[in-house]
Design a protein around this motif. Structure first.
Motif, PDB file in Angstrom:
ATOM      1  N   ALA A 153       0.828  -1.195   0.000  1.00 46.18           N
ATOM      2  CA  ALA A 153       0.000   0.000   0.000  1.00 46.18           C
ATOM      3  C   ALA A 153       0.865   1.248   0.000  1.00 46.18           C
ATOM      4  O   ALA A 153       1.899   1.299   0.642  1.00 46.18           O
ATOM      5  CB  ALA A 153      -0.922   0.014   1.215  1.00 46.18           C
ATOM      6  N   GLY A 154       0.403   2.229  -0.717  1.00 41.08           N
ATOM      7  CA  GLY A 154       1.048   3.535  -0.735  1.00 41.08           C
ATOM      8  C   GLY A 154       0.058   4.572  -0.269  1.00 41.08           C
ATOM      9  O   GLY A 154      -1.067   4.256   0.128  1.00 41.08           O
ATOM     10  N   MET A 155       0.480   5.792  -0.283  1.00 43.24           N
ATOM     11  CA  MET A 155      -0.344   6.932   0.132  1.00 43.24           C
ATOM     12  C   MET A 155      -0.950   6.684   1.517  1.00 43.24           C
ATOM     13  O   MET A 155      -0.220   6.597   2.480  1.00 43.24           O
ATOM     14  CB  MET A 155      -1.372   7.265  -0.931  1.00 43.24           C
ATOM     15  N   ALA A 156      -2.268   6.530   1.628  1.00 48.34           N
ATOM     16  CA  ALA A 156      -2.891   6.357   2.940  1.00 48.34           C
ATOM     17  C   ALA A 156      -2.499   5.031   3.586  1.00 48.34           C
ATOM     18  O   ALA A 156      -2.512   4.902   4.798  1.00 48.34           O
ATOM     19  CB  ALA A 156      -4.410   6.445   2.830  1.00 48.34           C
ATOM     20  N   ALA A 157      -2.133   4.040   2.790  1.00 51.94           N
ATOM     21  CA  ALA A 157      -1.569   2.759   3.225  1.00 51.94           C
ATOM     22  C   ALA A 157      -2.402   2.032   4.271  1.00 51.94           C
ATOM     23  O   ALA A 157      -1.875   1.425   5.181  1.00 51.94           O
ATOM     24  CB  ALA A 157      -0.137   2.954   3.713  1.00 51.94           C
ATOM     25  N   ALA A 158      -3.703   2.050   4.120  1.00 51.06           N
ATOM     26  CA  ALA A 158      -4.589   1.395   5.084  1.00 51.06           C
ATOM     27  C   ALA A 158      -4.752  -0.101   4.827  1.00 51.06           C
ATOM     28  O   ALA A 158      -5.131  -0.834   5.737  1.00 51.06           O
ATOM     29  CB  ALA A 158      -5.958   2.069   5.058  1.00 51.06           C
ATOM     30  N   LEU A 159      -4.457  -0.568   3.627  1.00 56.04           N
ATOM     31  CA  LEU A 159      -4.772  -1.941   3.240  1.00 56.04           C
ATOM     32  C   LEU A 159      -4.228  -3.010   4.187  1.00 56.04           C
ATOM     33  O   LEU A 159      -4.991  -3.870   4.638  1.00 56.04           O
ATOM     34  CB  LEU A 159      -4.314  -2.207   1.805  1.00 56.04           C
ATOM     35  N   PRO A 160      -2.948  -3.006   4.540  1.00 57.14           N
ATOM     36  CA  PRO A 160      -2.464  -4.068   5.439  1.00 57.14           C
ATOM     37  C   PRO A 160      -3.197  -4.085   6.784  1.00 57.14           C
ATOM     38  O   PRO A 160      -3.558  -5.159   7.274  1.00 57.14           O
ATOM     39  CB  PRO A 160      -0.975  -3.736   5.626  1.00 57.14           C
ATOM     40  N   GLY A 161      -3.439  -2.943   7.362  1.00 57.17           N
ATOM     41  CA  GLY A 161      -4.122  -2.875   8.652  1.00 57.17           C
ATOM     42  C   GLY A 161      -5.571  -3.299   8.572  1.00 57.17           C
ATOM     43  O   GLY A 161      -6.081  -3.985   9.472  1.00 57.17           O
ATOM     44  N   MET A 195       4.926   3.941   5.092  1.00 50.90           N
ATOM     45  CA  MET A 195       5.548   3.127   6.128  1.00 50.90           C
ATOM     46  C   MET A 195       4.968   3.463   7.499  1.00 50.90           C
ATOM     47  O   MET A 195       4.611   2.572   8.271  1.00 50.90           O
ATOM     48  CB  MET A 195       7.063   3.333   6.154  1.00 50.90           C
ATOM     49  N   LEU A 196       4.849   4.741   7.805  1.00 51.25           N
ATOM     50  CA  LEU A 196       4.314   5.130   9.110  1.00 51.25           C
ATOM     51  C   LEU A 196       2.857   4.691   9.267  1.00 51.25           C
ATOM     52  O   LEU A 196       2.454   4.269  10.347  1.00 51.25           O
ATOM     53  CB  LEU A 196       4.451   6.640   9.318  1.00 51.25           C
ATOM     54  N   SER A 197       2.090   4.748   8.196  1.00 50.32           N
ATOM     55  CA  SER A 197       0.697   4.302   8.256  1.00 50.32           C
ATOM     56  C   SER A 197       0.611   2.813   8.566  1.00 50.32           C
ATOM     57  O   SER A 197      -0.264   2.374   9.301  1.00 50.32           O
ATOM     58  CB  SER A 197      -0.023   4.569   6.935  1.00 50.32           C
ATOM     59  N   ILE A 198       1.535   2.038   8.010  1.00 47.82           N
ATOM     60  CA  ILE A 198       1.487   0.588   8.190  1.00 47.82           C
ATOM     61  C   ILE A 198       1.993   0.180   9.571  1.00 47.82           C
ATOM     62  O   ILE A 198       1.441  -0.713  10.208  1.00 47.82           O
ATOM     63  CB  ILE A 198       2.264  -0.129   7.070  1.00 47.82           C
ATOM     64  N   ILE A 199       3.034   0.829  10.069  1.00 50.08           N
ATOM     65  CA  ILE A 199       3.603   0.384  11.347  1.00 50.08           C
ATOM     66  C   ILE A 199       2.854   0.910  12.564  1.00 50.08           C
ATOM     67  O   ILE A 199       3.007   0.366  13.652  1.00 50.08           O
ATOM     68  CB  ILE A 199       5.114   0.713  11.479  1.00 50.08           C
TER      69      ILE A 199
END
Length: 169
Positions: A65-73, A98-102
């Protein structure tokens, strides 16, 4: 063979990065599937995928995921299958992704690799699977051993360069 790893990306624009994960899983002879699902544009499909993953035999999910990167969560919130997040470089060189995912809340872990590090995500998935699969464990061990051999070969080549003294500790 039925897939045991699922690679999910927010859109097909992530494919050039995720092809590295696909190649690594292929090299490790680990069956996988690839889908595009968006946490924001297809939230119901993402939730349905996550809820059904374990029953379909999926052992690890790699979500890019990029940008908002919500997909993994979002996926991790709806499954007990381990999720590995791959932040995709975009705005802010991928730091935002990266920060959105971690930054996941307690109880919803997402393992995270470096920005655009899809190959590392596949290696981590292989290591997780190797815990219970001796054949995959052997392939991971061989891969890791080969990494050391590449460095040793590079050192030998450096030592052969004229007027270069290579010192080892």
């Amino acid at each position: 063979m039925n897939p045991i790893v699922s690679i999910i990306m927010g859109s097909t624009s992530d494919l050039p990065v995720m092809e590295k994960a696909m190649q690594m899983l292929e090299d490790m002879a680990i069956p996988f599937e690839v889908n595009a699902l968006s946490a924001h544009r297809t939230p119901d499909a993402v939730e349905q995928f996550a809820r059904q993953a374990k029953n379909r035999g999926i052992k690890v999910i790699i979500a890019a995921a990029g940008m908002a990167a919500a997909l993994p969560g979002v996926i991790a919130a709806s499954t007990t299958v381990p999720v590995i997040g791959v932040p995709i470089k975009g705005m802010l060189d991928g730091l935002d992704a990266m920060l959105s995912i971690i930054q996941m809340p307690p109880g919803i872990p997402v393992a995270t690799v470096g920005v655009n590090a899809a190959a590392n995500a596949a290696i981590l998935a292989a290591e997780m699977i190797a815990i219970a699969d001796t054949e995959v464990a052997s392939r991971v061990e061989a891969y890791k051993a080969n990494l050391g051999e590449k460095i040793e070969k590079a050192n030998r080549q450096l030592a052969e360069i004229k007027n270069y003294q290579f010192k080892t500790n």
